[in-house]
Design a protein around this motif. Structure first.
Motif, PDB file in Angstrom:
ATOM      1  N   LEU A  31     -30.785  23.279  21.074  1.00 33.07           N
ATOM      2  CA  LEU A  31     -31.258  24.085  22.297  1.00 33.07           C
ATOM      3  C   LEU A  31     -30.948  23.219  23.416  1.00 33.07           C
ATOM      4  O   LEU A  31     -30.266  22.081  23.219  1.00 33.07           O
ATOM      5  CB  LEU A  31     -32.772  24.256  22.116  1.00 33.07           C
ATOM      6  CG  LEU A  31     -33.152  25.177  20.941  1.00 33.07           C
ATOM      7  CD1 LEU A  31     -34.830  25.350  20.937  1.00 33.07           C
ATOM      8  CD2 LEU A  31     -32.663  26.445  20.928  1.00 33.07           C
ATOM      9  N   HIS A  32     -31.259  23.748  24.797  1.00 33.79           N
ATOM     10  CA  HIS A  32     -30.676  22.987  25.911  1.00 33.79           C
ATOM     11  C   HIS A  32     -32.080  22.264  26.352  1.00 33.79           C
ATOM     12  O   HIS A  32     -32.340  22.151  27.468  1.00 33.79           O
ATOM     13  CB  HIS A  32     -30.337  24.054  26.842  1.00 33.79           C
ATOM     14  CG  HIS A  32     -29.031  24.407  26.676  1.00 33.79           C
ATOM     15  ND1 HIS A  32     -27.989  24.686  27.744  1.00 33.79           N
ATOM     16  CD2 HIS A  32     -28.365  24.649  25.533  1.00 33.79           C
ATOM     17  CE1 HIS A  32     -26.978  25.040  27.162  1.00 33.79           C
ATOM     18  NE2 HIS A  32     -26.796  25.006  25.906  1.00 33.79           N
ATOM     19  N   GLY A  33     -32.801  21.708  25.569  1.00 30.80           N
ATOM     20  CA  GLY A  33     -33.992  20.656  26.044  1.00 30.80           C
ATOM     21  C   GLY A  33     -35.283  21.216  26.081  1.00 30.80           C
ATOM     22  O   GLY A  33     -35.658  22.355  25.496  1.00 30.80           O
ATOM     23  N   ALA A  34     -36.134  20.420  26.391  1.00 31.32           N
ATOM     24  CA  ALA A  34     -37.658  20.693  26.232  1.00 31.32           C
ATOM     25  C   ALA A  34     -38.151  21.945  27.429  1.00 31.32           C
ATOM     26  O   ALA A  34     -38.909  22.453  27.347  1.00 31.32           O
ATOM     27  CB  ALA A  34     -38.563  19.391  26.794  1.00 31.32           C
ATOM     28  N   GLY A  35     -37.162  21.885  28.147  1.00 27.69           N
ATOM     29  CA  GLY A  35     -37.667  23.195  29.209  1.00 27.69           C
ATOM     30  C   GLY A  35     -36.972  24.437  28.879  1.00 27.69           C
ATOM     31  O   GLY A  35     -37.136  25.519  29.723  1.00 27.69           O
ATOM     32  N   VAL A  56     -38.077  26.924  27.378  1.00 25.63           N
ATOM     33  CA  VAL A  56     -38.843  27.471  26.584  1.00 25.63           C
ATOM     34  C   VAL A  56     -38.857  28.758  26.060  1.00 25.63           C
ATOM     35  O   VAL A  56     -39.811  29.264  25.152  1.00 25.63           O
ATOM     36  CB  VAL A  56     -40.255  27.545  27.565  1.00 25.63           C
ATOM     37  CG1 VAL A  56     -40.527  26.031  28.272  1.00 25.63           C
ATOM     38  CG2 VAL A  56     -39.926  28.467  28.964  1.00 25.63           C
ATOM     39  N   ASP A  57     -37.847  29.393  26.343  1.00 33.50           N
ATOM     40  CA  ASP A  57     -37.718  30.876  25.497  1.00 33.50           C
ATOM     41  C   ASP A  57     -36.705  30.773  24.523  1.00 33.50           C
ATOM     42  O   ASP A  57     -36.295  31.535  23.852  1.00 33.50           O
ATOM     43  CB  ASP A  57     -37.235  32.003  26.493  1.00 33.50           C
ATOM     44  CG  ASP A  57     -36.049  31.759  27.249  1.00 33.50           C
ATOM     45  OD1 ASP A  57     -35.379  30.598  27.012  1.00 33.50           O
ATOM     46  OD2 ASP A  57     -35.317  32.665  27.835  1.00 33.50           O
ATOM     47  N   CYS A  58     -36.090  29.556  24.223  1.00 34.31           N
ATOM     48  CA  CYS A  58     -35.073  29.288  23.389  1.00 34.31           C
ATOM     49  C   CYS A  58     -33.874  30.135  23.279  1.00 34.31           C
ATOM     50  O   CYS A  58     -33.239  30.745  22.392  1.00 34.31           O
ATOM     51  CB  CYS A  58     -35.643  29.543  21.940  1.00 34.31           C
ATOM     52  SG  CYS A  58     -37.182  28.125  21.585  1.00 34.31           S
ATOM     53  N   SER A  59     -33.659  30.694  24.592  1.00 31.32           N
ATOM     54  CA  SER A  59     -32.303  31.221  24.798  1.00 31.32           C
ATOM     55  C   SER A  59     -30.920  30.558  24.651  1.00 31.32           C
ATOM     56  O   SER A  59     -30.071  31.059  24.247  1.00 31.32           O
ATOM     57  CB  SER A  59     -32.232  32.087  25.944  1.00 31.32           C
ATOM     58  OG  SER A  59     -32.276  31.130  27.079  1.00 31.32           O
ATOM     59  N   GLY A  60     -31.057  29.034  24.570  1.00 32.66           N
ATOM     60  CA  GLY A  60     -29.869  28.352  24.543  1.00 32.66           C
ATOM     61  C   GLY A  60     -29.632  27.687  25.810  1.00 32.66           C
ATOM     62  O   GLY A  60     -28.444  26.981  26.018  1.00 32.66           O
ATOM     63  N   GLU A  61     -30.277  28.167  26.872  1.00 31.27           N
ATOM     64  CA  GLU A  61     -29.872  27.749  28.150  1.00 31.27           C
ATOM     65  C   GLU A  61     -31.226  27.645  29.005  1.00 31.27           C
ATOM     66  O   GLU A  61     -32.196  28.440  28.718  1.00 31.27           O
ATOM     67  CB  GLU A  61     -28.913  28.483  28.909  1.00 31.27           C
ATOM     68  CG  GLU A  61     -29.282  29.767  29.257  1.00 31.27           C
ATOM     69  CD  GLU A  61     -28.239  30.582  29.840  1.00 31.27           C
ATOM     70  OE1 GLU A  61     -26.994  29.984  30.519  1.00 31.27           O
ATOM     71  OE2 GLU A  61     -28.390  31.954  29.998  1.00 31.27           O
ATOM     72  N   THR A  62     -31.429  26.597  30.002  1.00 30.13           N
ATOM     73  CA  THR A  62     -32.454  26.634  30.795  1.00 30.13           C
ATOM     74  C   THR A  62     -32.228  27.315  32.047  1.00 30.13           C
ATOM     75  O   THR A  62     -31.218  26.778  32.900  1.00 30.13           O
ATOM     76  CB  THR A  62     -32.904  25.150  31.195  1.00 30.13           C
ATOM     77  OG1 THR A  62     -33.073  24.471  29.940  1.00 30.13           O
ATOM     78  CG2 THR A  62     -34.036  25.184  31.908  1.00 30.13           C
TER      79      THR A  62
END
Length: 279
Positions: free
Chosen positions: A242-246, A248-254
């Motif tokens: 994933l793209h890190g702890a932020g 939060v919707d687990c879409s692969g990007e913040t």
């Protein structure tokens, strides 16, 4: 309006994913990143041949059902997509949503075999009583379900397998049995549950134990200012996926959806369980 609709869609997908993940077998628990490390043993030479690892290395949500990609040294195809149903049985397919075939029917009585369909119908599998003591290097297992299967003529001859699945652990022992009883055994050394259940700091990118305005600012920095995302600690496989702890919707990007969700939880009193994919 777009942000609102996008947020609603993410919440719906998150709820659907949670429901799909609940369809699990207690004898083969599956979460993204789970690993089973085996000692590989050859009975002819009576020697350990090394170590092999089975793992859940991808997950997809299709039509409300969760599919897991299983890579393993002991299945004939070495990898396939699998899903659990409401009674704890496991089905396999070539891709999520494609035609399914029964893989491990833990609920099936001893007297009712099935065909996994890996050899054009010339194979069989069935649950059998665990008439032997299962003692891989990790220990013994009293609560286990055992299976036996093979490939029937004319597709092949004298090729069989046997496996044991322990409750809340999964496959603890597997044997591929060939001509004359020659066998390769896989004995469980270590079971590493997927980090979905043990990840820290997801949704709390500052990682101070509370989701507040500092976390909102951190997510804004990643989404709009090009700041590198903070990786969850203790979750290396998860962090790479994933793209890190932020995220939060687990879409692969913040992005802006994560910002809105973070604001809802940190500043508007929304529940993390209803907003974040891994609360």
């Amino acid at each position: 309006m777009l942000v609102l609709v996008g947020g609603l869609l993410v919440v719906v997908l998150s709820v659907a994913a949670t429901g799909a993940q609940a369809a699990q077998s207690p004898y083969f628990p599956m979460t993204l990143g789970s690993q089973w490390v085996y000692e590989k043993y050859g009975n002819i030479l009576d020697t350990v041949l090394g170590q092999e690892t089975a793992r859940i290395d991808d997950v997809r949500l299709v039509c409300g059902q969760m599919f897991y990609h299983l890579s393993t040294p002991w299945l004939p195809s070495f990898s396939c997509w699998v899903r659990g149903d409401s009674i704890g049985d496991i089905y396999r397919c070539d891709s999520p949503g494609a035609e399914e075939k029964p893989l491990f029917l833990f609920s099936r009585p001893y007297s009712e075999p099935w065909s996994p369909g890996q050899m054009d119908g010339h194979d069989f599998a069935q649950t059998v009583p665990c008439g032997w003591q299962i003692t891989p290097p990790q220990g013994s297992y009293d609560d286990a379900i055992c299976m036996f299967g093979g490939c029937l003529p004319p597709a092949c001859y004298d090729i069989y397998w046997s496996g044991a699945f322990a409750r809340d652990i999964g496959p603890v022992w597997w044997a591929m049995i060939g001509v004359g009883g020659a066998a390769i055994e896989y004995r469980l050394l270590e079971y590493l549950p997927g980090p979905e259940s043990v990840c820290r700091c997801h949704g709390d990118p500052v990682c101070d134990g509370v989701t507040n305005v500092r976390d909102v600012v951190s997510v804004i920095d990643v989404a709009f200012r090009g700041t590198p995302p903070i990786r969850p600690r203790g979750c290396s496989w998860y962090a790479r996926s994933l793209h890190g702890a932020g995220d939060v919707d687990c879409s692969g990007e913040t992005n802006i959806i994560d910002v809105v969700m973070m604001i809802d939880v940190a500043l508007r009193g929304a529940s993390a369980e209803s907003k974040f994919c891994h609360p």
